[in-house]
Design an enzyme around this catalytic site. Structure first.
Site, PDB file in Angstrom:
ATOM      1  N   ALA A  77       0.820  -1.164  -0.013  1.00 50.45           N
ATOM      2  CA  ALA A  77       0.027   0.040   0.124  1.00 50.45           C
ATOM      3  C   ALA A  77       1.014   1.285  -0.023  1.00 50.45           C
ATOM      4  CB  ALA A  77      -0.788   0.103   1.217  1.00 50.45           C
ATOM      5  N   GLN A  79       1.111   3.686   2.130  1.00 54.08           N
ATOM      6  CA  GLN A  79       1.874   3.725   3.397  1.00 54.08           C
ATOM      7  C   GLN A  79       2.138   2.449   3.993  1.00 54.08           C
ATOM      8  OE1 GLN A  79       2.866   6.143   5.197  1.00 54.08           O
ATOM      9  NE2 GLN A  79       2.047   8.031   4.200  1.00 54.08           N
ATOM     10  N   SER A  80       2.761   1.742   3.118  1.00 54.70           N
ATOM     11  CA  SER A  80       3.399   0.366   3.469  1.00 54.70           C
ATOM     12  C   SER A  80       4.451   0.486   4.461  1.00 54.70           C
ATOM     13  CB  SER A  80       3.553  -0.516   2.137  1.00 54.70           C
ATOM     14  OG  SER A  80       4.494  -1.544   2.782  1.00 54.70           O
ATOM     15  N   ASN A  81       4.374  -0.014   5.685  1.00 55.85           N
ATOM     16  CA  ASN A  81       5.390  -0.423   6.621  1.00 55.85           C
ATOM     17  C   ASN A  81       6.578  -1.080   6.159  1.00 55.85           C
ATOM     18  OD1 ASN A  81       4.281   1.446   8.739  1.00 55.85           O
ATOM     19  ND2 ASN A  81       2.682  -0.345   9.008  1.00 55.85           N
ATOM     20  N   ALA A  83       7.147  -1.850   3.066  1.00 60.13           N
ATOM     21  CA  ALA A  83       8.249  -1.186   1.895  1.00 60.13           C
ATOM     22  C   ALA A  83       9.090  -0.368   2.568  1.00 60.13           C
ATOM     23  CB  ALA A  83       7.046  -0.275   0.911  1.00 60.13           C
TER      24      ALA A  83
END
Ligand SMILES: *Cc1c(COP(=O)(O)O)cnc(C)c1O
Length: 342
Positions: A77, A79-81, A83
């Site tokens: 997503a 706001q991927s943690n 990533a």
């Protein structure tokens, strides 16, 4: 089965996280619910690397290096943690990183805040995907790997959330830490424990289930899903567990229906969206315990756990370990929604 009596066949791992993380008591909330509540502080695996993903990346990135890769590709997503943790850890290892992130309109990508700011700060290359393209993420990841190969790079593809059999080892290792920590509590490891956590892409749940079995811990693993539904996760978590059992020849009995416990009903208005109920709970935990939950994962899971406990105080037994899987940077883009509650 006896804890510590078995050799756990860990693959190679890099040391990237601040582990073991502490197990802390939630004293005010324990009083409120009348049970023994603890939190496994996996939000303390690192400041920039906060959260559960770095545990998986310790194994995944070790595999990338062992395979001579020079560039990491993953997806998530906006706001991927996962990533963000991948980007920071990859740079630390001298690897290039390409992130495939989903957004409504790739022509107008989301603002530079929260995790996205950190992705950009460490120089990750971001490719924005539509939701439709993200639905075909396996294909998109493979295409990104091909294009990197064509330009002379050696890519390593990490699936969404780092959730595969290799990543799951990160949570086997977390259970090993937990076994030591529980041994210091009254009743020690023999006392039944319920391990509760947020389920997003399934790798944490799978690792916890495998870890409890490999260590012979007297614990029940309960995931509270923050997207999709129970059936979806019986499939995803079941596949990760089964692949790990086959790949690493783990000598344990596993059944999806018996071993995977997903408490559904707390996705709320959708993945990544938090309403007044979840946000109020985040406020309550912040103000009573000084623990900061996030709006996308841990806030929803903790809300779900509290609702279940209010309905039936005995539902999880008398000792709970809530795994705080991180997500702090996800709070900042929600400031406007939180403001009216303050
Ligand atoms: C990714 C994530 C989860 C969910 O873990 P999965 O292994 O993807 O199921 C939970 N909490 C936070 C903060 C996360 O970033």
């Amino acid at each position: 089965m006896n804890t510590g009596k078995r050799e756990i066949p860990y693959p190679v791992r890099l040391n990237l996280s601040r582990t073991p993380t502490p197990l802390e008591s939630l004293s005010r909330l324990s009083g409120k619910f009348g049970i023994d509540m603890h939190v496994k502080r996996d939000d303390l695996t690192g400041a920039d690397l906060t959260g559960n993903k770095i545990r998986k990346l310790e194994f995944l990135l070790a595999d990338a290096l062992a395979n001579g890769c020079d560039t990491v590709i993953t997806c998530g997503a906006a706001q991927s943690n996962h990533a963000r943790a991948t980007a920071i850890a990859a740079v630390r290892l001298g690897l290039g990183v390409r992130l495939l992130l989903r957004t409504r309109d790739p022509e107008n990508p989301p603002p530079l805040e929260g995790n996205i700011l950190l992705d950009r700060l460490v120089g990750a290359e971001i490719v924005w995907l539509t939701f439709e393209e993200y639905g075909r993420r396996a294909e998109m990841l493979a295409a990104a790997a091909d294009s990197l190969r064509n330009s002379g790079k050696i890519p390593y593809v990490i699936p969404e959330g780092g959730s595969n059999a290799m990543g799951a080892w990160g949570y086997v290792r977390a259970v090993e830490e937990l076994a030591f920590e529980l041994a210091t509590l009254p009743g020690a490891q023999e006392h039944p424990t319920t391990i509760i956590h947020a389920t997003g892409s399934g790798g944490t749940t799978a690792g916890l289930i495998l870890g409890v079995k490999l260590l012979g811990l007297n614990a029940r693993v309960v995931g509270i899903n923050v997207c999709n539904d129970r059936d979806y996760f019986l499939g995803v978590v079941g596949d990760i567990c089964q692949t790990a059992i086959d790949t690493y020849q783990l000598d344990l009995s596993f059944s999806r229906e018996r071993d995977i416990e997903i408490v559904d009903g707390y996705v709320g208005s959708g993945y990544g969206k938090a309403g007044p109920k979840e946000l109020s709970l985040i406020l309550e935990v912040a103000r009573s315990e000084g623990i900061l939950l996030d709006p996308v994962y841990t806030g929803k899971a903790f809300y779900g756990m509290s609702q279940e406990l209010q309905r039936n105080p005995e539902v999880f037994g008398d000792r709970i370990v809530f795994v705080h899987t991180g997500g702090l940077f996800g709070l900042f883009p929600m400031a406007d929604q939180i403001a009216p509650l303050l």
